[in-house]
Motif scaffolding. Structure first.
Motif, mmCIF file in Angstrom:
data_model
loop_
_atom_site.group_PDB
_atom_site.id
_atom_site.type_symbol
_atom_site.label_atom_id
_atom_site.label_comp_id
_atom_site.label_asym_id
_atom_site.label_seq_id
_atom_site.Cartn_x
_atom_site.Cartn_y
_atom_site.Cartn_z
ATOM 1 N N TYR A 147 26.877 -5.758 -29.416
ATOM 2 C CA TYR A 147 25.532 -5.930 -29.973
ATOM 3 C C TYR A 147 25.341 -5.221 -31.312
ATOM 4 O O TYR A 147 24.272 -5.288 -31.902
ATOM 5 C CB TYR A 147 24.476 -5.478 -28.972
ATOM 6 C CG TYR A 147 24.261 -6.494 -27.874
ATOM 7 C CD1 TYR A 147 23.558 -7.663 -28.124
ATOM 8 C CD2 TYR A 147 24.790 -6.289 -26.605
ATOM 9 C CE1 TYR A 147 23.379 -8.605 -27.121
ATOM 10 C CE2 TYR A 147 24.613 -7.229 -25.603
ATOM 11 C CZ TYR A 147 23.898 -8.388 -25.874
ATOM 12 O OH TYR A 147 23.723 -9.322 -24.878
ATOM 13 N N GLY A 148 26.383 -4.551 -31.791
ATOM 14 C CA GLY A 148 26.333 -3.945 -33.111
ATOM 15 C C GLY A 148 25.767 -2.548 -33.172
ATOM 16 O O GLY A 148 25.494 -2.028 -34.252
ATOM 17 N N TYR A 149 25.582 -1.902 -32.016
ATOM 18 C CA TYR A 149 25.088 -0.525 -32.013
ATOM 19 C C TYR A 149 26.198 0.462 -32.337
ATOM 20 O O TYR A 149 25.940 1.551 -32.830
ATOM 21 C CB TYR A 149 24.463 -0.176 -30.662
ATOM 22 C CG TYR A 149 23.179 -0.919 -30.408
ATOM 23 C CD1 TYR A 149 22.006 -0.565 -31.076
ATOM 24 C CD2 TYR A 149 23.125 -1.984 -29.529
ATOM 25 C CE1 TYR A 149 20.824 -1.248 -30.852
ATOM 26 C CE2 TYR A 149 21.945 -2.675 -29.296
ATOM 27 C CZ TYR A 149 20.800 -2.297 -29.957
ATOM 28 O OH TYR A 149 19.636 -2.983 -29.742
ATOM 29 N N LYS A 150 27.415 0.100 -32.028
ATOM 30 C CA LYS A 150 28.605 0.905 -32.341
ATOM 31 C C LYS A 150 29.571 0.029 -33.111
ATOM 32 O O LYS A 150 29.593 -1.189 -32.961
ATOM 33 C CB LYS A 150 29.304 1.388 -31.065
ATOM 34 C CG LYS A 150 28.475 2.236 -30.155
ATOM 35 C CD LYS A 150 28.559 3.664 -30.556
ATOM 36 C CE LYS A 150 27.798 4.513 -29.529
ATOM 37 N NZ LYS A 150 27.706 5.884 -29.955
ATOM 38 N N VAL A 151 30.394 0.668 -33.919
ATOM 39 C CA VAL A 151 31.426 -0.049 -34.662
ATOM 40 C C VAL A 151 32.762 0.283 -34.006
ATOM 41 O O VAL A 151 33.054 1.447 -33.731
ATOM 42 C CB VAL A 151 31.434 0.382 -36.143
ATOM 43 C CG1 VAL A 151 32.569 -0.299 -36.892
ATOM 44 C CG2 VAL A 151 30.099 0.073 -36.792
#
Length: 93
Positions: A47-51
């Motif tokens: 979901y793009g909260y972490k890379v």
């Protein structure tokens, strides 16, 4: 450089999201546990909260290649995995 008031942009990783949707929960949990991570952490990346950093190689193995390292870090995968950049250059030639 990011300013104090700037909100970072989340970029979902669609191949990983799709794998999470398609894979039975117990199977996904077992695959993640075998590689030392969790479904929750993969969801944060999806979901793009972490890379994804170096775990990208593990994610590629967990998903059996359905989510590639290039999908996780499209702009800088060659920095982490130079062998992939070499292979991409050879394919382009």
């Amino acid at each position: 450089m990011r300013t104090e008031n700037e909100i970072p942009t989340r970029v979902p990783v669609e191949p990983l999201l799709q794998w999470l949707r398609d894979t039975p929960k117990a199977d996904a949990e077992a695959r993640c546990a075998a590689r030392g991570t969790s479904v929750g952490y993969l969801r944060q990346i999806a979901y793009g909260y972490k890379v994804a950093g170096l775990i990208g190689a593990d994610i590629e193995l967990i998903t059996e290649g359905k989510c590639r390292r290039q999908d996780l870090r499209p702009n800088d995968f060659a920095r982490y995995w130079p062998e992939l950049a070499d292979a991409a250059q050879q394919e382009a030639a």
